[in-house]
Design a protein around this motif. Structure first.
Motif, mmCIF file in Angstrom:
data_model
loop_
_atom_site.group_PDB
_atom_site.id
_atom_site.type_symbol
_atom_site.label_atom_id
_atom_site.label_comp_id
_atom_site.label_asym_id
_atom_site.label_seq_id
_atom_site.Cartn_x
_atom_site.Cartn_y
_atom_site.Cartn_z
ATOM 1 N N GLU A 95 -39.265 6.889 -34.061
ATOM 2 C CA GLU A 95 -39.146 7.001 -33.185
ATOM 3 C C GLU A 95 -38.228 7.824 -32.959
ATOM 4 O OE1 GLU A 95 -42.606 5.320 -31.298
ATOM 5 O OE2 GLU A 95 -42.761 5.575 -32.928
ATOM 6 N N ALA A 96 -38.151 8.695 -31.357
ATOM 7 C CA ALA A 96 -37.294 8.893 -30.982
ATOM 8 C C ALA A 96 -38.241 9.072 -29.582
ATOM 9 C CB ALA A 96 -37.002 10.925 -31.732
ATOM 10 N N GLU A 97 -36.847 9.631 -28.893
ATOM 11 C CA GLU A 97 -37.319 9.889 -27.132
ATOM 12 C C GLU A 97 -36.720 11.791 -26.900
ATOM 13 O OE1 GLU A 97 -34.848 7.024 -25.149
ATOM 14 O OE2 GLU A 97 -33.364 7.988 -25.015
ATOM 15 N N VAL A 98 -37.420 11.906 -25.680
ATOM 16 C CA VAL A 98 -36.761 13.710 -25.368
ATOM 17 C C VAL A 98 -35.439 13.299 -24.385
ATOM 18 C CG1 VAL A 98 -37.681 15.442 -24.014
ATOM 19 C CG2 VAL A 98 -39.542 14.822 -24.997
ATOM 20 N N ALA A 99 -34.831 13.801 -24.900
ATOM 21 C CA ALA A 99 -33.308 14.627 -24.580
ATOM 22 C C ALA A 99 -33.416 15.430 -23.486
ATOM 23 C CB ALA A 99 -31.930 14.485 -25.513
ATOM 24 N N HIS A 100 -34.178 16.494 -23.710
ATOM 25 C CA HIS A 100 -33.767 17.619 -22.930
ATOM 26 C C HIS A 100 -35.573 18.590 -23.544
ATOM 27 C CE1 HIS A 100 -29.227 17.681 -22.803
ATOM 28 N NE2 HIS A 100 -29.416 17.343 -23.401
ATOM 29 N N TRP A 101 -35.279 19.042 -22.427
ATOM 30 C CA TRP A 101 -37.025 19.292 -22.579
ATOM 31 C C TRP A 101 -37.128 21.235 -21.506
ATOM 32 C CZ3 TRP A 101 -41.010 21.168 -19.477
ATOM 33 C CH2 TRP A 101 -42.366 20.715 -20.244
ATOM 34 N N VAL A 102 -36.948 22.096 -22.390
ATOM 35 C CA VAL A 102 -36.837 23.238 -21.681
ATOM 36 C C VAL A 102 -38.180 23.950 -22.145
ATOM 37 C CG1 VAL A 102 -35.935 25.960 -21.434
ATOM 38 C CG2 VAL A 102 -34.607 23.409 -21.659
ATOM 39 N N PRO A 103 -39.258 24.749 -20.663
ATOM 40 C CA PRO A 103 -40.500 24.695 -21.124
ATOM 41 C C PRO A 103 -40.782 26.044 -21.322
ATOM 42 C CG PRO A 103 -39.384 24.647 -18.737
ATOM 43 C CD PRO A 103 -38.815 24.174 -19.088
ATOM 44 N N ILE A 104 -41.987 26.711 -21.903
ATOM 45 C CA ILE A 104 -41.883 28.178 -22.030
ATOM 46 C C ILE A 104 -42.267 29.103 -20.759
ATOM 47 C CG2 ILE A 104 -43.708 29.309 -22.916
ATOM 48 C CD1 ILE A 104 -45.412 27.654 -24.886
ATOM 49 N N ARG A 105 -41.303 29.874 -20.312
ATOM 50 C CA ARG A 105 -41.497 30.795 -18.718
ATOM 51 C C ARG A 105 -41.892 31.954 -19.302
ATOM 52 N NH1 ARG A 105 -35.881 29.674 -20.213
ATOM 53 N NH2 ARG A 105 -34.600 27.954 -18.999
ATOM 54 N N GLU A 106 -42.367 32.344 -18.054
ATOM 55 C CA GLU A 106 -43.169 34.259 -18.392
ATOM 56 C C GLU A 106 -42.677 34.973 -18.944
ATOM 57 O OE1 GLU A 106 -44.204 35.032 -14.165
ATOM 58 O OE2 GLU A 106 -45.336 33.290 -13.797
ATOM 59 N N ASP A 107 -41.670 34.598 -19.118
ATOM 60 C CA ASP A 107 -40.775 36.364 -19.727
ATOM 61 C C ASP A 107 -41.079 35.436 -21.470
ATOM 62 O OD1 ASP A 107 -38.882 34.070 -19.411
ATOM 63 O OD2 ASP A 107 -37.550 35.310 -18.721
ATOM 64 N N ARG A 108 -41.582 34.376 -21.625
ATOM 65 C CA ARG A 108 -41.560 34.252 -23.412
ATOM 66 C C ARG A 108 -40.094 33.181 -23.351
ATOM 67 N NH1 ARG A 108 -43.622 38.586 -27.280
ATOM 68 N NH2 ARG A 108 -41.426 39.237 -26.899
ATOM 69 N N SER A 109 -39.429 33.288 -22.616
ATOM 70 C CA SER A 109 -37.964 32.591 -23.274
ATOM 71 C C SER A 109 -38.272 31.092 -22.995
ATOM 72 C CB SER A 109 -36.679 33.001 -22.098
ATOM 73 O OG SER A 109 -37.482 32.565 -20.768
ATOM 74 N N GLY A 110 -37.054 29.944 -23.204
ATOM 75 C CA GLY A 110 -37.515 28.499 -23.584
ATOM 76 C C GLY A 110 -38.253 28.416 -24.238
ATOM 77 N N ASP A 111 -38.702 26.507 -24.149
ATOM 78 C CA ASP A 111 -39.839 26.537 -25.621
ATOM 79 C C ASP A 111 -38.631 26.179 -26.601
ATOM 80 O OD1 ASP A 111 -41.715 25.909 -26.449
ATOM 81 O OD2 ASP A 111 -42.118 27.887 -27.403
ATOM 82 N N VAL A 112 -37.929 25.271 -25.728
ATOM 83 C CA VAL A 112 -37.201 24.441 -26.342
ATOM 84 C C VAL A 112 -36.847 22.498 -26.200
ATOM 85 C CG1 VAL A 112 -34.721 24.045 -27.415
ATOM 86 C CG2 VAL A 112 -35.321 26.517 -26.593
ATOM 87 N N ALA A 113 -37.057 21.779 -26.995
ATOM 88 C CA ALA A 113 -36.952 20.625 -26.527
ATOM 89 C C ALA A 113 -35.595 19.979 -28.619
ATOM 90 C CB ALA A 113 -37.805 20.025 -26.833
#
Length: 649
Positions: A95-113
């Motif tokens: 089991e794990a829990e989300v500590a950080h979550w960065v969504p996918i942005r329009e310019d394709r950056s982000g997408d990190v958890a």
């Protein structure tokens, strides 16, 4: 295609993976995220103490949410480790829990958890990482898990150039038929040349023969989540002013032949071996990081008594034996106090005490007496008790003692009524200063093992020339190497940082004096810079007086010996609260000039990080020079056996 440092060696796998292939290393740190149906949602990997890195969209898939849905910290996901469990066998749920979550942005950056494990995962270890961007045409491998299979799918590839937004193009290797599909997102990208993970799979083109995949470079991930930067940094392999310990054996270089010589002597007929050499030549490191691991691998138990930190070595030996007995292989720990073990040692002897504590029949035990010159200050009764325990009239096979002794105390030790006969019956081995080639190994080998890190051209040669062959140069060298590691830029240990620090001879001096100016003036009239707050000292001269008396309390002079000053353990009670607050500042992680001991219910004390400071730190040298008569008189007045610890400083 990858960097070589001046030793000519190429960067190899990180320390723990040096003797393991990439698949074995990846198995210990790669995880699979699963959705509510138990199918694979994607991949992730361990990057720090209980931290897992993956893609934000993989977390959404695992939670059964649309990929444009925000995921809040604390959301729970389920992982397993099929590679660790074995191909085809499902792993245990983690089991794990989300500590950080960065969504996918329009310019394709982000997408990190970043996920945090809620409990330790047996057998799991963080993967070695490299922030190097010199990746062109390095061979790579990645792994993914398709939705309906527990079997991993591997792909070999080649790292190409940047593709914007921190992405790096990843091309399939020639002849490789596997394409990147669902289940590869979040996979660690292993660089075969660097022997480390350099990025995370984040996207791929549609499946076709010339398909290209893309990874997000670790540097870009750290830009998205700054907290990751610390997880990606490889811990320094250099100890600074502290000696190498047994757990540092894999980064201890340059003394291989000396280690063999000492081990060979310990395996001989004599019960004791004395390792003798000038201050700063690395006696403690050789004993603890060189000899101890070899003896342990040969079947000996090893306990270490730091003679300079105790006025009751039999009690210190009892504490170490209790720690030994608490290891799991000896069964459940028993409630036995230190004083009871002392009674066993002085009454029944060392071998019998080890039998009682461990329940084992072993008599293979190595006792290391580090800084044995401190034994000269013990009261006759305490020294006699220790020698009787370690060197009984009837010798027990397998029991060995290794002493480290400063060369300027060898005459006093050999002529000592109690200690002298013991040393003469044993073997005395001289330890000479390191040769140029040994120093080269000290400088280059720890860096060679770390992927993506190297020296700037010309720097190794310059450090070697500056280090010379002086007996006390080793702690100065170790200090500047640690500083260079901490100041590295772009995976390079830089000439500019070396010059700014002051080189081998000047780095420690400059660091110590800057710390003095930083803390002594800062407390003048404004109170100590301590977050808990401290009483203000209105008189500037009183501040200086307290600081100088702190330094005086940390050194001792053996009356009439003519020997250089030695470091001295100063208790918190002896120092007083105002000087203790200064001691805490000088022992801080940014300074590391002093070392604190005790706490958590045990008496607190402080000492210099290394005796090299007595000559390298100008302010401390001045205190010793001006107060030498007082320090010698204090040594005479101190109660025998306390190493000058009693009385005001």
């Amino acid at each position: 295609m990858y960097d070589k440092n001046e030793s000519g060696r190429t960067a190899a796998g990180a320390g723990r993976g040096e003797h393991e292939d990439a698949d074995t290393v990846l198995a210990t740190g790669t995880v699979r995220l699963r959705d509510g149906h138990g199918d694979s949602a994607g991949t992730g990997f361990l990057v720090g103490d209980g931290l897992v890195l993956t893609c934000a969209h993989v977390v959404c898939d695992a939670l059964g949410k649309p990929r444009d849905t925000e995921v809040l910290a604390g959301a729970r996901v389920t992982l397993d480790m099929p590679l660790l469990a074995g191909p085809g066998a499902p792993g245990h749920d983690i089991e794990a829990e989300v500590a950080h979550w960065v969504p996918i942005r329009e310019d394709r950056s982000g997408d990190v958890a970043v996920l945090r494990l809620l409990a330790p995962a047996p057998g799991a270890r963080p993967l070695p990482t490299s922030l190097s961007r010199r990746l062109w045409e390095h061979g790579s491998r990645i792994v993914g898990f398709t939705r309906r299979s527990d079997r991993p799918v591997w792909q070999r590839g080649s790292l190409l150039g940047p593709a914007g937004k921190g992405w790096v193009q990843l091309s399939r290797a020639d002849g490789q038929t596997v394409r990147v599909t669902g289940g590869f997102s979040g996979s660690p990208v292993w660089d075969n040349a660097l022997g480390a993970v350099v990025g995370m799979i984040v996207a791929a083109e549609p499946v076709r023969d010339d398909q290209q995949a893309y990874m997000l470079h670790l540097g870009a991930l750290a830009d998205e989540i700054p907290a990751l930067a610390e997880a990606f940094l490889v811990p320094t392999p250099f100890r600074g002013l502290e000696p190498f310990r047994e757990e540092d054996a894999d980064v201890f270089f340059g003394r291989e032949e000396d280690t063999e010589t000492v081990v060979r002597a310990l395996r001989g007929e004599r019960a004791a071996v004395t390792l003798c050499g000038p201050s700063g030549c690395g006696k403690s490191s050789l004993a603890l990081a060189g000899v101890a691991p070899v003896m342990r691998r040969a079947g000996h138990e090893v306990v270490v008594v730091h003679c300079g930190r105790t006025s009751r070595p039999v009690g210190a030996l009892a504490v170490e034996l209790l720690e030994l007995a608490r290891q799991e292989r000896f069964g459940p720990p028993r409630a036995i106090g230190v004083e009871r073990v002392v009674t066993w040692l002085t009454g029944a002897g060392l071998a019998d005490t080890v039998h009682r504590l461990t329940g084992s029949a072993t008599t293979d035990l190595l006792v290391v007496l580090d800084q044995a010159e401190a034994l000269l200050d013990l009261p006759e009764g305490d020294l006699t008790a220790l020698l009787s325990v370690l060197f009984p009239s009837r010798r027990t096979a397998g029991m060995r003692v290794l002493l480290t002794l400063r060369a300027d105390f060898i005459d006093a030790a050999l002529s000592h009524e109690r200690l002298g006969p013991v040393l003469k019956r044993g073997a005395v081995l001289p330890l000479t200063p390191m040769t140029r080639e040994q120093l080269r190994a000290v400088i280059t080998c720890p860096v060679d093992r770390v992927p993506g890190v190297s020296y700037e051209p010309g720097l190794v040669r310059r450090i070697l020339e500056d280090a010379g062959s002086e007996p006390g140069a080793l702690p100065l060298l170790s200090f500047v190497l640690r500083h260079l590691w901490e100041e590295q830029s772009g995976g390079r240990l830089r000439v500019e940082a070396y010059e700014r620090a002051g080189g081998v001879s000047g780095a420690l001096r400059r660091h110590a004096e800057e710390a003095w100016r930083k803390y002594v003036p800062s407390v003048t009239g404004t109170g100590f810079p301590d977050p808990a707050g401290a009483p203000e000292i209105p008189d500037p001269m009183e501040t200086v007086t307290h600081a100088r008396r702190l330094l005086a309390g940390l050194v001792r002079v053996v009356p009439g010996s003519g020997a250089p000053a030695l470091r001295r353990v100063l208790t918190r009670a002896e120092a007083g609260e105002q000087r203790w607050r200064l001691a805490v500042l000088f022992a801080g992680k940014d300074e590391r000039l002093l070392v604190l001991h005790g706490g958590a219910g045990t008496p607190e004390s402080v000492e210099l990080a290394h005796e090299a400071l007595i000559t390298a730190w100008p302010t401390l040298s001045e205190v010793v020079r001006e107060d030498r008569d007082f320090l010698a008189a204090r040594g005479v007045a101190a109660r025998p056996g306390t190493l000058g610890k009693s009385g005001p400083c």
